[in-house]
Design a protein around this motif. Structure first.
Motif, mmCIF file in Angstrom:
data_model
loop_
_atom_site.group_PDB
_atom_site.id
_atom_site.type_symbol
_atom_site.label_atom_id
_atom_site.label_comp_id
_atom_site.label_asym_id
_atom_site.label_seq_id
_atom_site.Cartn_x
_atom_site.Cartn_y
_atom_site.Cartn_z
ATOM 1 N N MET A 21 77.509 -29.352 34.613
ATOM 2 C CA MET A 21 77.047 -28.398 33.634
ATOM 3 C C MET A 21 75.619 -27.936 33.927
ATOM 4 S SD MET A 21 79.455 -27.732 31.574
ATOM 5 C CE MET A 21 81.056 -28.142 32.162
ATOM 6 N N LYS A 22 74.870 -28.725 34.678
ATOM 7 C CA LYS A 22 73.523 -28.300 35.080
ATOM 8 C C LYS A 22 73.617 -27.069 35.969
ATOM 9 C CE LYS A 22 71.326 -32.810 34.876
ATOM 10 N NZ LYS A 22 70.623 -33.848 35.607
ATOM 11 N N LYS A 23 74.659 -27.037 36.792
ATOM 12 C CA LYS A 23 74.872 -25.899 37.679
ATOM 13 C C LYS A 23 75.106 -24.627 36.862
ATOM 14 C CE LYS A 23 77.869 -24.531 41.493
ATOM 15 N NZ LYS A 23 79.058 -24.895 42.267
ATOM 16 N N GLU A 24 75.862 -24.767 35.781
ATOM 17 C CA GLU A 24 76.130 -23.615 34.928
ATOM 18 C C GLU A 24 74.875 -23.172 34.181
ATOM 19 O OE1 GLU A 24 79.408 -23.970 32.288
ATOM 20 O OE2 GLU A 24 80.886 -23.855 33.900
ATOM 21 N N ALA A 25 74.014 -24.108 33.854
ATOM 22 C CA ALA A 25 72.770 -23.738 33.170
ATOM 23 C C ALA A 25 71.888 -22.898 34.088
ATOM 24 C CB ALA A 25 72.030 -24.990 32.712
ATOM 25 N N ASP A 26 71.900 -23.211 35.372
ATOM 26 C CA ASP A 26 71.071 -22.462 36.332
ATOM 27 C C ASP A 26 71.717 -21.140 36.743
ATOM 28 O OD1 ASP A 26 69.290 -24.560 36.261
ATOM 29 O OD2 ASP A 26 70.109 -25.521 38.078
ATOM 30 N N GLU A 27 73.022 -21.170 37.051
ATOM 31 C CA GLU A 27 73.689 -20.001 37.618
ATOM 32 C C GLU A 27 74.473 -19.185 36.597
ATOM 33 O OE1 GLU A 27 76.210 -21.373 40.751
ATOM 34 O OE2 GLU A 27 74.586 -22.386 41.789
ATOM 35 N N GLY A 28 74.775 -19.746 35.490
ATOM 36 C CA GLY A 28 75.628 -19.079 34.512
ATOM 37 C C GLY A 28 77.028 -19.667 34.586
ATOM 38 N N VAL A 29 77.953 -19.122 33.847
ATOM 39 C CA VAL A 29 79.321 -19.650 33.775
ATOM 40 C C VAL A 29 80.042 -19.334 35.076
ATOM 41 C CG1 VAL A 29 81.504 -19.542 32.529
ATOM 42 C CG2 VAL A 29 79.350 -19.368 31.283
ATOM 43 N N THR A 30 80.426 -20.399 35.812
ATOM 44 C CA THR A 30 81.153 -20.209 37.075
ATOM 45 C C THR A 30 82.659 -20.361 36.876
ATOM 46 O OG1 THR A 30 80.823 -22.548 37.593
ATOM 47 C CG2 THR A 30 79.241 -21.002 38.503
ATOM 48 N N ILE A 31 83.071 -21.249 35.971
ATOM 49 C CA ILE A 31 84.484 -21.425 35.656
ATOM 50 C C ILE A 31 84.717 -20.794 34.286
ATOM 51 C CG2 ILE A 31 86.331 -23.107 35.287
ATOM 52 C CD1 ILE A 31 84.721 -25.088 36.976
ATOM 53 N N PRO A 32 85.701 -19.901 34.167
ATOM 54 C CA PRO A 32 85.921 -19.224 32.880
ATOM 55 C C PRO A 32 86.153 -20.218 31.736
ATOM 56 C CG PRO A 32 87.297 -18.274 34.609
ATOM 57 C CD PRO A 32 86.640 -19.466 35.194
ATOM 58 N N LEU A 33 85.726 -19.819 30.537
ATOM 59 C CA LEU A 33 85.838 -20.689 29.371
ATOM 60 C C LEU A 33 87.285 -20.962 28.981
ATOM 61 C CD1 LEU A 33 82.957 -19.194 27.226
ATOM 62 C CD2 LEU A 33 82.926 -21.300 28.565
ATOM 63 N N LYS A 34 88.204 -20.060 29.339
ATOM 64 C CA LYS A 34 89.613 -20.257 29.017
ATOM 65 C C LYS A 34 90.211 -21.417 29.816
ATOM 66 C CE LYS A 34 90.771 -15.589 27.614
ATOM 67 N NZ LYS A 34 91.633 -14.438 27.865
ATOM 68 N N ASN A 35 89.672 -21.684 30.998
ATOM 69 C CA ASN A 35 90.171 -22.774 31.842
ATOM 70 C C ASN A 35 89.456 -24.073 31.472
ATOM 71 O OD1 ASN A 35 91.610 -20.769 33.091
ATOM 72 N ND2 ASN A 35 90.293 -20.671 34.885
ATOM 73 N N TYR A 36 89.768 -24.556 30.283
ATOM 74 C CA TYR A 36 89.056 -25.736 29.778
ATOM 75 C C TYR A 36 89.330 -26.973 30.631
ATOM 76 C CZ TYR A 36 93.515 -27.065 27.714
ATOM 77 O OH TYR A 36 94.821 -27.405 27.524
ATOM 78 N N ARG A 37 90.555 -27.103 31.158
ATOM 79 C CA ARG A 37 90.889 -28.284 31.952
ATOM 80 C C ARG A 37 90.040 -28.349 33.225
ATOM 81 N NH1 ARG A 37 96.886 -28.572 32.832
ATOM 82 N NH2 ARG A 37 96.822 -29.187 30.663
ATOM 83 N N GLU A 38 89.933 -27.231 33.930
ATOM 84 C CA GLU A 38 89.123 -27.196 35.145
ATOM 85 C C GLU A 38 87.650 -27.445 34.838
ATOM 86 O OE1 GLU A 38 91.573 -24.961 34.633
ATOM 87 O OE2 GLU A 38 92.921 -25.610 36.223
ATOM 88 N N ARG A 39 87.193 -26.952 33.692
ATOM 89 C CA ARG A 39 85.795 -27.162 33.305
ATOM 90 C C ARG A 39 85.528 -28.653 33.036
ATOM 91 N NH1 ARG A 39 82.535 -23.153 31.793
ATOM 92 N NH2 ARG A 39 81.565 -24.378 30.139
ATOM 93 N N VAL A 40 86.466 -29.290 32.338
ATOM 94 C CA VAL A 40 86.294 -30.717 32.042
ATOM 95 C C VAL A 40 86.354 -31.540 33.322
ATOM 96 C CG1 VAL A 40 87.339 -32.692 30.872
ATOM 97 C CG2 VAL A 40 87.127 -30.512 29.682
ATOM 98 N N LEU A 41 87.299 -31.209 34.213
ATOM 99 C CA LEU A 41 87.406 -31.932 35.473
ATOM 100 C C LEU A 41 86.151 -31.773 36.316
ATOM 101 C CD1 LEU A 41 91.123 -31.220 36.493
ATOM 102 C CD2 LEU A 41 90.176 -33.297 35.505
ATOM 103 N N ALA A 42 85.602 -30.567 36.336
ATOM 104 C CA ALA A 42 84.370 -30.342 37.103
ATOM 105 C C ALA A 42 83.200 -31.096 36.484
ATOM 106 C CB ALA A 42 84.068 -28.843 37.163
ATOM 107 N N ALA A 43 83.136 -31.136 35.150
ATOM 108 C CA ALA A 43 82.029 -31.810 34.473
ATOM 109 C C ALA A 43 82.107 -33.329 34.636
ATOM 110 C CB ALA A 43 82.025 -31.448 32.990
ATOM 111 N N THR A 44 83.322 -33.879 34.620
ATOM 112 C CA THR A 44 83.464 -35.340 34.719
ATOM 113 C C THR A 44 83.572 -35.830 36.152
ATOM 114 O OG1 THR A 44 85.856 -35.131 34.475
ATOM 115 C CG2 THR A 44 84.571 -35.557 32.472
#
Length: 124
Positions: free
Chosen positions: A1-24
């Motif tokens: 999520m630090k990456k998203e804070a610097d660059e902005g949203v890289t994985i769309p918000l609709k893809n919650y599973r991919e976002r959680v997998l990337a964060a964990t």
């Protein structure tokens, strides 16, 4: 999520599973295994056994390890004589019959065990 804070949203918000997998930092295959186990628990209750795919299990010695060099030599002679006398390739059934006729082995042997033994001594 630090990456998203610097660059902005890289994985769309609709893809919650991919976002959680990337964060964990969990892979998709691990997630699928956990999900599958959760479904098993929901349907049939908790499992009482654990799988260990690379566990080495103790097996008892095979009877094939007790063959003497004289018995192996006799089996080779049977196969080589079969080529000369019968003028065709021997089958496992024919070789087993000849071995039983000459009483080379003290115990009965199955075709699959004979196949393993012949591969072990160098036949294809």
């Amino acid at each position: 999520m630090k990456k998203e804070a610097d660059e902005g949203v890289t994985i769309p918000l609709k893809n919650y599973r991919e976002r959680v997998l990337a964060a964990t930092g969990v892979s998709k295959s691990t997630f699928q295994k956990i999900s599958k186990e959760a479904q098993k628990v929901e349907w049939g209750g908790p499992s009482t056994s654990f799988q260990s795919p690379k566990k080495i299990r103790n097996t008892k010695k095979r009877k094939l390890d007790r063959t003497s060099p004289d018995q192996i030599k006799s089996m080779r002679e049977i196969i080589y004589d079969f080529y000369v006398l019968e003028k065709r390739l021997p089958t496992l059934k024919c070789v087993l019959q000849k071995i039983n006729d000459r009483q080379i082995l003290t115990e009965a042997i199955s075709i699959s065990s004979l196949n393993r033994l012949l591969k072990k001594i160098g036949f294809r």
